[in-house]
Design a protein around this motif. Structure first.
Motif, PDB file in Angstrom:
ATOM      1  N   VAL A  13      38.311  36.724  40.842  1.00 58.96           N
ATOM      2  CA  VAL A  13      38.050  37.783  39.868  1.00 58.96           C
ATOM      3  C   VAL A  13      37.987  39.126  40.598  1.00 58.96           C
ATOM      4  O   VAL A  13      38.473  40.146  40.101  1.00 58.96           O
ATOM      5  CB  VAL A  13      36.748  37.499  39.092  1.00 58.96           C
ATOM      6  N   ASN A  63      35.125  41.736  36.226  1.00 56.04           N
ATOM      7  CA  ASN A  63      33.975  40.951  35.785  1.00 56.04           C
ATOM      8  C   ASN A  63      33.006  41.755  34.924  1.00 56.04           C
ATOM      9  O   ASN A  63      31.855  41.356  34.746  1.00 56.04           O
ATOM     10  CB  ASN A  63      33.226  40.383  36.994  1.00 56.04           C
ATOM     11  N   ASP A 104      32.843  30.220  37.743  1.00 55.24           N
ATOM     12  CA  ASP A 104      33.417  31.444  38.308  1.00 55.24           C
ATOM     13  C   ASP A 104      32.888  31.624  39.729  1.00 55.24           C
ATOM     14  O   ASP A 104      31.675  31.649  39.944  1.00 55.24           O
ATOM     15  CB  ASP A 104      33.046  32.631  37.416  1.00 55.24           C
ATOM     16  N   LEU A 155      30.442  39.342  31.613  1.00 56.21           N
ATOM     17  CA  LEU A 155      30.917  38.507  32.710  1.00 56.21           C
ATOM     18  C   LEU A 155      31.966  37.508  32.250  1.00 56.21           C
ATOM     19  O   LEU A 155      31.907  36.976  31.139  1.00 56.21           O
ATOM     20  CB  LEU A 155      29.748  37.757  33.340  1.00 56.21           C
TER      21      LEU A 155
END
Length: 296
Positions: A13, A63, A104, A155
């Motif tokens: 990310v 994010n 994540d 997020l």
């Protein structure tokens, strides 16, 4: 019983956080390492353009793009804002996601060890926290801002029906460390094992109480009226993530040698201490309270 049928493991990310990227690449090369019998696992490299540029992001932090209102806003069209909409279509859509659990993967420059960050509350998360902590005693469990509804979270992990972050450090930006990558892989394997046992209704006896930390607020580096930094994180705080700060303890040292003391009324636990990625906002650290996760 609620079943987890589709898991997504997402790395990169942030383009300069290398552990998640390389773990995803390993899983893609050897998919049996993240495969379990009761669910399907998908691996995703979220922001390859930022990695190619050796940056955290190109235009905006990916994010921070996953609030429902932002995903639905057609005027948000920079690279990461557009990429968020693509990932929402691929893994979501948020609120009705085909992904049951999104894991994540992130690195921090702070000395945080291996942290499992929960952005929501509930029995599934509580059992996962207890299982991971039982099997990985040095792991940190963070409840972050789990009092907010998923649609209010920006997020990426909140795209999934369930979502967690694995945050591991210390690791410099755009660098790989074997110990950090090993910790990340170990925590991910425990999460996958937990889901398998959860689906099979075969979890072992779990601790009834698990120590965790809940985010309170962040504090900034000392600044003058012109917005210039005039101090730094105190040496007694540096690298002591999740260690207590008591009222009256020094937290900053000004460049003239003056110590700035913590003026709060209660013990707090700092994390993301001196995180390099947060210097653009002059953030010095996040403060947390200690909480206990209790199983019913």
């Amino acid at each position: 019983m609620d079943k987890i049928k589709q898991v997504a493991i997402v790395g990169g990310v942030h383009g300069n956080e290398f552990s998640g990227i390389y773990l995803v690449k390993q899983f893609q090369a050897e998919p049996e390492r993240c495969r379990r019998s009761s669910f399907t696992t998908e691996t995703v490299w979220a922001n390859p353009a930022a990695y190619a540029a050796n940056k955290r992001y190109l235009h905006s932090d990916l994010n921070r793009q996953f609030k429902n209102v932002d995903l639905a806003n057609p005027e948000l069209t920079d690279y990461e804002q557009s990429r968020a909409k693509v990932l929402n279509a691929q893994l979501g859509p948020k609120g009705a996601a085909r992904t049951d659990l999104l894991i994540d993967l992130h690195n921090t420059t702070s000395n945080m060890g291996a942290c499992l960050i929960l952005t929501q509350a509930g029995p599934f998360y509580n059992k996962m926290a207890a299982y991971v902590k039982m099997n990985m005693p040095d792991a940190i469990i963070s409840r972050d801002e789990d009092h907010f509804a998923a649609e209010e979270h920006a997020l990426m992990c909140t795209l999934g029906r369930y979502g967690v972050l694995v945050e591991v450090g210390p690791q410099p930006q755009s660098v790989l460390r074997q110990d950090v990558l090993d910790l990340m892989q170990t925590m991910v394997q425990h999460i996958l094992d937990f889901v398998e046992l959860y689906n099979q209704d075969n979890l072992p006896a779990l601790p009834k109480k698990t120590e965790a930390f809940r985010y309170l607020h962040s504090i900034k580096l000392p600044m003058n009226a012109a917005g210039e930094r005039i101090g730094m994180v105190h040496k007694n705080v540096q690298d002591r993530d999740y260690q207590p700060i008591n009222p009256g303890d020094p937290i900053f040292t000004l460049f003239d040698g003056t110590e700035v003391l913590y003026k709060g009324e209660h013990v707090v636990y700092p994390t993301f201490i001196n995180e390099a990625a947060y210097y653009d906002n002059n953030l010095a650290m996040s403060l947390n309270e200690k909480v206990i996760i209790e199983l019913e």
